[in-house]
Design a protein around this motif. Sequence first.
Motif, mmCIF file in Angstrom:
data_model
loop_
_atom_site.group_PDB
_atom_site.id
_atom_site.type_symbol
_atom_site.label_atom_id
_atom_site.label_comp_id
_atom_site.label_asym_id
_atom_site.label_seq_id
_atom_site.Cartn_x
_atom_site.Cartn_y
_atom_site.Cartn_z
ATOM 1 N N UNK A 183 4.110 15.128 3.083
ATOM 2 C CA UNK A 183 3.064 14.295 2.599
ATOM 3 C C UNK A 183 1.952 14.263 3.937
ATOM 4 N N UNK A 225 -3.305 -2.979 8.882
ATOM 5 C CA UNK A 225 -2.001 -2.311 8.116
ATOM 6 C C UNK A 225 -0.939 -3.437 8.311
ATOM 7 N N UNK A 274 0.949 -1.161 0.012
ATOM 8 C CA UNK A 274 0.043 -0.046 -0.052
ATOM 9 C C UNK A 274 0.775 1.244 -0.024
ATOM 10 N N UNK A 275 0.726 2.165 -1.181
ATOM 11 C CA UNK A 275 1.372 3.423 -1.186
ATOM 12 C C UNK A 275 1.547 4.330 0.025
ATOM 13 N N UNK A 276 0.286 4.643 0.460
ATOM 14 C CA UNK A 276 0.237 5.576 1.436
ATOM 15 C C UNK A 276 0.799 4.987 2.986
ATOM 16 N N UNK A 277 0.686 3.513 3.067
ATOM 17 C CA UNK A 277 1.167 3.038 4.014
ATOM 18 C C UNK A 277 2.873 2.919 4.052
ATOM 19 N N UNK A 278 3.357 2.536 2.944
ATOM 20 C CA UNK A 278 4.780 2.801 2.859
ATOM 21 C C UNK A 278 5.344 3.994 2.818
ATOM 22 N N UNK A 279 4.790 5.187 2.526
ATOM 23 C CA UNK A 279 5.239 6.550 2.610
ATOM 24 C C UNK A 279 5.261 6.622 4.324
ATOM 25 N N UNK A 280 4.132 6.438 5.113
ATOM 26 C CA UNK A 280 4.037 6.870 6.512
ATOM 27 C C UNK A 280 5.164 5.882 7.082
ATOM 28 N N UNK A 281 5.300 4.695 6.716
ATOM 29 C CA UNK A 281 6.215 3.953 7.706
ATOM 30 C C UNK A 281 7.776 4.446 7.143
ATOM 31 N N UNK A 282 8.106 4.842 5.947
ATOM 32 C CA UNK A 282 9.287 5.374 5.532
ATOM 33 C C UNK A 282 9.534 6.540 6.282
ATOM 34 N N UNK A 283 8.599 7.593 6.334
ATOM 35 C CA UNK A 283 8.767 8.752 7.164
ATOM 36 C C UNK A 283 9.264 8.290 8.835
ATOM 37 N N UNK A 284 8.944 7.253 9.223
ATOM 38 C CA UNK A 284 9.286 6.876 10.532
ATOM 39 C C UNK A 284 10.391 6.000 10.509
ATOM 40 N N UNK A 312 -10.298 4.592 3.605
ATOM 41 C CA UNK A 312 -9.791 3.475 4.862
ATOM 42 C C UNK A 312 -9.236 4.384 5.969
ATOM 43 N N UNK A 350 14.621 13.569 6.791
ATOM 44 C CA UNK A 350 13.795 13.441 5.873
ATOM 45 C C UNK A 350 13.030 14.773 5.375
ATOM 46 N N UNK A 402 0.887 0.240 15.109
ATOM 47 C CA UNK A 402 -0.122 0.273 13.720
ATOM 48 C C UNK A 402 -1.076 -0.893 13.794
ATOM 49 N N UNK A 455 6.221 14.867 9.733
ATOM 50 C CA UNK A 455 7.446 13.961 9.464
ATOM 51 C C UNK A 455 7.786 14.175 7.909
ATOM 52 N N UNK A 492 5.622 8.397 -3.186
ATOM 53 C CA UNK A 492 6.390 7.193 -2.575
ATOM 54 C C UNK A 492 7.647 6.985 -3.364
ATOM 55 N N UNK A 519 -6.592 4.721 9.084
ATOM 56 C CA UNK A 519 -4.895 4.318 9.362
ATOM 57 C C UNK A 519 -4.665 4.783 10.552
ATOM 58 N N UNK A 520 -4.014 4.099 11.309
ATOM 59 C CA UNK A 520 -3.386 4.368 12.640
ATOM 60 C C UNK A 520 -1.934 3.908 12.723
ATOM 61 N N UNK A 521 -1.002 5.022 12.412
ATOM 62 C CA UNK A 521 0.404 4.819 12.881
ATOM 63 C C UNK A 521 1.080 5.730 13.565
ATOM 64 N N UNK A 574 14.728 10.402 11.405
ATOM 65 C CA UNK A 574 13.357 10.833 11.115
ATOM 66 C C UNK A 574 13.203 12.343 10.554
ATOM 67 N N UNK A 615 -0.565 -5.919 5.721
ATOM 68 C CA UNK A 615 -0.086 -5.672 4.486
ATOM 69 C C UNK A 615 1.358 -5.639 4.296
ATOM 70 N N UNK A 667 15.144 9.462 1.158
ATOM 71 C CA UNK A 667 15.337 8.367 2.018
ATOM 72 C C UNK A 667 16.601 7.767 1.678
#
Lengths: 76, 662
Positions: free
Chosen positions: B61, A64, A19-29, B449, B100, A60, B58, B197, B451-453, B97, A67, B204
């Motif tokens: 985006x 998620x 999932x692109x959005x998930x990947x971006x958010x994970x990359x940020x962290x 959807x 970036x 998370x 962060x 991405x 999302x919680x991160x 972090x 994925x 990154x």
Amino acid sequence: MKLTQAPYSKRLLVTQISDATLEIKLLELGFGINSECNLLRQAPFNGPYTLNNEKTQIILRSEDANRIEVSILPRG
Amino acid sequence: MKVVLAGNPNCGKTSLFNRFTGMNQKVGNYPGITVSKREGSFTIDGETCSIADLPGIYSLYAGSEDEKIAVNAILDLQKLENPPITLCIIDIQSPHKNLLLLSQLIELGLPIIGVFNYRKKTTTSEISDWIKRLEAKYNIPFLAVNANSGEGLYALKEELKNSKDKETVNRYPNSKIAEFAEWIKQANNSAAGSHILKITKDLRARLEEVDSSFPSKTFGAEHKQNSTEQTHSKTSYLDNLLMHHIWGYVIFGVSLIVIFQAVFAWSAHPMEWIEEGFGLLSVCTHAYLPVNFYTNAISNGIIPGLAGIVVFVPQISFLFLFIALFEESGYMTRVVYLMDRLVKPFGLSGRSVVPLISGYACAIPAIMATRTIKNPREKLITMLVIPFMTCSARIPVYTTLIALMMSSEASVGVFNAQGLVLFALYLFGAFMSFFTALIAHKVMKRGGRSMLIMELPNYKMPSFNNVVLTIYEKSKSFVFQAGKIIILVSIALYLMSNIGFNDTFEKIDNNDTEFVNQFKPNELAQLKLENSIIGQLGKFIEPAIRPLGYDWKIGISLITSFAAREVFVGTMSTIYALEDAGDDTSSIVHKMQSDKNPDGTAKYSLAVVLSLLVFYALAMQCLSTIAVMYKETSGWKWPSIQFVVSTGSAYLLALLVYQLMS
């Protein structure tokens, strides 16, 4: 294997995030593909997971975590 | 000169903002504490500079509303001919972090100063080597400051002074980031996601080299044990307990009970002192000021009205003390982890829990705190149900009404009975919140959807200054915001109760001896009030509220409480002070308790008090909440629905309670 099937407290390697959005958010962290991580715990009733690497700890949701594909790394 | 502060959540931006401006603002160890752009000013060599603090992000985006505020503000800077200097704050404990965002900001071509924020003093020789390498790589100045102590601030101001005269250079004219900015603007477009991405991955990857060159061992070499590691191990030890699948919930539950006991039992004495103080002030104004209209307005209108508010400062302070401790320590995010799954069936997210708990203090900041919720549907449901949470403005109303029902000494086991009733009311508020959320979840169309991160910050000892500042700020704004309304309402009430247009009022006002002598002084005062404008207004709505067991006096309070619910107590105090012609200074509870119906029964019977409690628990009586809902939802639709549903259900349930109990 999926992150949700991975064992706790083992060195894991992120191999795919579907999932692109998930990947971006994970990359940020700091949790991108080919990065190492550890699965720490999960909240009751299929609640969120906590995941960490050397520097950061995140939470998370299980949908998620589903994925994310990981493989187990040998001890090192 | 203009300066903008940008950086990751919880990196110390707001602490630095406070350092610069001296303006007090809340700093929390919970991502998303700054949910809107804050502005302030400071001086360099007599020149005034304006400074804005953006919500933490962060990267460029953005997912949630607060992030969008920050990203849009930054993208707007790009359009300016002379963009302000952006200070990108980097937490030295986790540069990986923070860099970036820095690299994205640099590529936007904005004038940037990289500011490393350190919390513990460290020998910076290796860090400074690293900083030099970064300066060479990025061609921008870097500095290190301690935002908490202010160390390094002077050097930063000097750097700002120098940077002011430098020309803005677009360092990356062909940068992909311009394209990136375009994609961000259409972030909801699925094609945009993959482009963003790709660019993020690219950035990154370029940072890997910088990351690996960071002298992480420096801390370890200088201190016996790496301070970061020390914090990590402390954090993981505490997490084992606080995030435990049983103990985690037990500890959270117990902390909630402690909060309620503190709010009720610990604040009892200071409240008594404040009440006695205002009583004394009222007596003194009567005794020492000349007897005229103004003195009466002050001693019978404004002072009792204000006393009704100030008396609740101790309770509000305790509530904010605990909320500040939760946020400052980093415990709030653990609450999100524990609660996410439990609140999900109600259409809420773990991120809704913090705004909902904040709703116990005040719905206004709580509704604003929902900006951290990424999913619009979860955000809307949270905003809709927050006003049901027992906000601090209800405490004055509840305390007064509970005191009418039972004595302060009554107890059940080891618990104070009044405290238990208050606890039950808090539970009722929470129940109604979740019940309404469930209905909204079933009725409203499903959104995208969710999302919680979230990053779990390391635990830290709450800063005494920040906690005291939060309590001071919140109590002050409660007293001043409510105080302004109370003074206006008190004056309006006093005027409206001293003006009347019917015969009876005029006879009393003109001291018509033949008429006046038929009554005792207290009966006369009541008759005058009843025939004044405000009395007539109360009488006008009496048919609608009579089935709920309320008389015209309660009616007046209901009308004024729609401005803000805490006005109820102030209004009651003013009405009863007027009625007693100012010669009875006993507490409002005592006066209400001794008020009788014509048949001799107590006016505030159990049925009436319970019905009032239900009404105040549910009705939407806060103009500021309606205003903030209008602002957050950009329209009248949702505030109107919220008002009609809350107030309608309040009326019906209060009616049901009174009819069943009487």
